[in-house]
Design a protein around this motif. Structure first.
Motif, PDB file in Angstrom:
ATOM      1  N   ALA A  68       7.997  -3.840   6.973  1.00 10.23           N
ATOM      2  CA  ALA A  68       7.345  -3.097   5.896  1.00 10.23           C
ATOM      3  C   ALA A  68       6.330  -2.100   6.456  1.00 10.23           C
ATOM      4  O   ALA A  68       6.181  -0.990   5.925  1.00 10.23           O
ATOM      5  CB  ALA A  68       6.665  -4.061   4.937  1.00 10.23           C
ATOM      6  N   VAL A  69       5.639  -2.481   7.533  1.00  5.06           N
ATOM      7  CA  VAL A  69       4.668  -1.576   8.154  1.00  5.06           C
ATOM      8  C   VAL A  69       5.384  -0.372   8.760  1.00  5.06           C
ATOM      9  O   VAL A  69       4.962   0.783   8.585  1.00  5.06           O
ATOM     10  CB  VAL A  69       3.837  -2.312   9.226  1.00  5.06           C
ATOM     11  N   TYR A  70       6.495  -0.656   9.468  1.00  2.91           N
ATOM     12  CA  TYR A  70       7.272   0.451  10.046  1.00  2.91           C
ATOM     13  C   TYR A  70       7.730   1.404   8.942  1.00  2.91           C
ATOM     14  O   TYR A  70       7.624   2.626   9.073  1.00  2.91           O
ATOM     15  CB  TYR A  70       8.478  -0.085  10.810  1.00  2.91           C
ATOM     16  N   GLY A  71       8.264   0.845   7.849  1.00  2.07           N
ATOM     17  CA  GLY A  71       8.735   1.682   6.755  1.00  2.07           C
ATOM     18  C   GLY A  71       7.623   2.495   6.123  1.00  2.07           C
ATOM     19  O   GLY A  71       7.807   3.664   5.762  1.00  2.07           O
ATOM     20  N   TRP A  72       6.441   1.886   5.994  1.00  2.00           N
ATOM     21  CA  TRP A  72       5.296   2.597   5.428  1.00  2.00           C
ATOM     22  C   TRP A  72       4.918   3.798   6.297  1.00  2.00           C
ATOM     23  O   TRP A  72       4.715   4.905   5.783  1.00  2.00           O
ATOM     24  CB  TRP A  72       4.119   1.634   5.292  1.00  2.00           C
ATOM     25  N   VAL A  73       4.835   3.584   7.602  1.00  2.00           N
ATOM     26  CA  VAL A  73       4.499   4.687   8.514  1.00  2.00           C
ATOM     27  C   VAL A  73       5.569   5.774   8.445  1.00  2.00           C
ATOM     28  O   VAL A  73       5.258   6.976   8.383  1.00  2.00           O
ATOM     29  CB  VAL A  73       4.348   4.170   9.961  1.00  2.00           C
ATOM     30  N   TYR A  74       6.838   5.370   8.440  1.00  3.43           N
ATOM     31  CA  TYR A  74       7.936   6.343   8.381  1.00  3.43           C
ATOM     32  C   TYR A  74       7.831   7.193   7.118  1.00  3.43           C
ATOM     33  O   TYR A  74       7.942   8.428   7.170  1.00  3.43           O
ATOM     34  CB  TYR A  74       9.274   5.598   8.411  1.00  3.43           C
ATOM     35  N   ASN A  75       7.610   6.538   5.988  1.00  2.00           N
ATOM     36  CA  ASN A  75       7.642   7.253   4.714  1.00  2.00           C
ATOM     37  C   ASN A  75       6.423   8.138   4.501  1.00  2.00           C
ATOM     38  O   ASN A  75       6.545   9.234   3.940  1.00  2.00           O
ATOM     39  CB  ASN A  75       7.796   6.259   3.559  1.00  2.00           C
ATOM     40  N   ILE A  76       5.228   7.713   4.963  1.00  5.92           N
ATOM     41  CA  ILE A  76       4.053   8.567   4.739  1.00  5.92           C
ATOM     42  C   ILE A  76       4.058   9.775   5.671  1.00  5.92           C
ATOM     43  O   ILE A  76       3.346  10.753   5.421  1.00  5.92           O
ATOM     44  CB  ILE A  76       2.724   7.795   4.898  1.00  5.92           C
ATOM     45  N   THR A  77       4.864   9.708   6.747  1.00  4.29           N
ATOM     46  CA  THR A  77       4.947  10.849   7.666  1.00  4.29           C
ATOM     47  C   THR A  77       6.229  11.650   7.473  1.00  4.29           C
ATOM     48  O   THR A  77       6.465  12.614   8.199  1.00  4.29           O
ATOM     49  CB  THR A  77       4.872  10.386   9.128  1.00  4.29           C
TER      50      THR A  77
END
Length: 391
Positions: A68-77
């Motif tokens: 979920a953390v990886y996905g959050w970083v991917y999506n906000i960038t």
């Protein structure tokens, strides 16, 4: 136009295996056309081996423990712009090593199969001028791929081409080529006894691919109900995860409808043996599955590019996404319960397939920048191409 045999440099990264496989497919296509000066460069590994090892570890662990953390970083960038401070930092690693390699090899063109765009910054700093090409290796477009100094983009689908144009890339710079994969996926292979010797022709063969590093979760929970069924037989490919291969061999090795392998080089032969695939939704594996006309079942895709890949293919009706083993097994059984279900899935696969993607890309590169009598080229793609003078 340049009449000499071109020198090509391909920049990739070893986060997973897909970027390297795409690079090898492009290299093979150039070689087939008699162009042998092709340099493949894992820039981060060469320039910053310690940082590269650390970031690879974090990347792999994020899939296992903090998706979920990886996905959050991917999506906000995802919509990041090339001129932001964060972009400048990401695209600056390896500049000195790349400058040295360019001096040593004098390439005529740079290809990126990973979005580490050091070249624009290096060209601005040194005054160097080289054509830059991006080959997007997912069915999703992250902002890291986009830069105004890139001359040509090759993307998986027309939908992705339209998205690229909507995000400011000039239309004539984007070609919906498909993602490059090895040429043997476009060939029909004789059955390989290594894969077929235990198969029962009355059963559907399910291929379970855990990824190059065998990191897909819940594998044993998926296998159990399938091998317990009278309808299916399972071939599991564990990649480089020897521990997973050992466990599966111990648990299911005596079952007549189960086979397990480690890292498989002959993936095209293996896929052509099977009726469907359960896999991680990495761009290369999905493209290989499309080329092999395999219905896809995508289990618990990791947030980020893999989830976006999965949701896109699901929206096209050619893949099913599941988050529990029972749901996945139900989807597999449902597909093969009626012939119409399978025929409809296969028709949709045909609409999205992009055969000979590596050749399409290489032919276009040669036509845009190089022309030799010994290397006839033709472009096969849906998009209308503009001459480089218009770019």
């Amino acid at each position: 136009m340049n009449s000499k045999s071109p020198k090509i440099m391909v920049l990739y990264a070893s986060y997973g295996d897909g970027h390297y496989q795409a690079s090898k497919a492009i290299e093979a296509s150039f070689h087939q056309k008699g162009i042998h000066h092709v340099i493949l460069l894992d820039l981060m590994a060469m320039a910053h081996p310690v940082i590269n090892g650390l970031t690879k570890f974090v990347y792999m662990q994020s899939f296992r423990t903090l998706p979920a953390v990886y996905g959050w970083v991917y999506n906000i960038t995802k919509d990041m712009q090339p001129d932001t401070p964060f972009s400048n930092i990401l695209h600056s690693f390896g500049m000195r090593k790349l400058a040295q390699m360019i001096t040593d090899h004098e390439p005529d063109l740079i290809i990126h199969t990973f979005p580490q765009l050091v070249m624009p910054k290096l060209m601005k700093k040194t005054g160097l001028s080289l054509p830059l090409v991006n080959i997007v290796t997912d069915f999703d477009l992250h902002g890291r791929w986009i830069h105004p100094e890139v001359d040509r983009y090759y993307v998986a689908t027309e939908d992705l081409r339209n998205e690229a144009v909507s995000r400011g890339i000039p239309e004539h710079r984007v070609l919906a080529s498909g993602i490059p994969i090895k040429p043997d996926f476009e060939q029909t292979h004789e059955p390989d006894p290594r894969f077929t010797s235990k198969l029962d022709s009355r059963k559907k063969t399910v291929l379970l691919m855990a990824g190059a590093y065998g990191v897909m979760q819940g594998i044993r929970d998926m296998i159990q109900p399938l091998v317990d069924s009278e309808e299916f037989q399972v071939i599991a490919a564990c990649g480089k995860n020897t521990e997973l291969q050992r466990i599966l061999q111990e648990q299911y090795g005596d079952r007549p409808n189960f086979q397990v392998f480690g890292f498989v080089n002959e993936v095209a032969r293996l896929m052509q043996t099977c009726d469907c695939i359960i896999t991680k939704p990495g761009g290369i594996t999905l493209s290989e599955s499309l080329a092999s006309r395999l219905p896809m079942f995508l289990y618990r895709p990791v947030p980020g590019q893999e989830l976006n890949n999965a949701l896109y293919l699901e929206s096209k009706g050619i893949a099913s996404v599941a988050y529990t083993p029972s749901a996945l097994v139900h989807q597999v059984k449902e597909l093969f319960a009626a012939e119409d279900n399978l025929l409809q899935r296969q028709e949709r696969i045909e609409l999205l397939r992009r055969p000979n993607s590596a050749d399409v890309i290489v032919n276009d590169i040669l036509e845009q920048w190089f022309s030799t009598e010994e290397t006839p080229v033709s472009v096969t793609a849906d998009a209308e191409l503009a001459p480089m003078g218009a770019i």
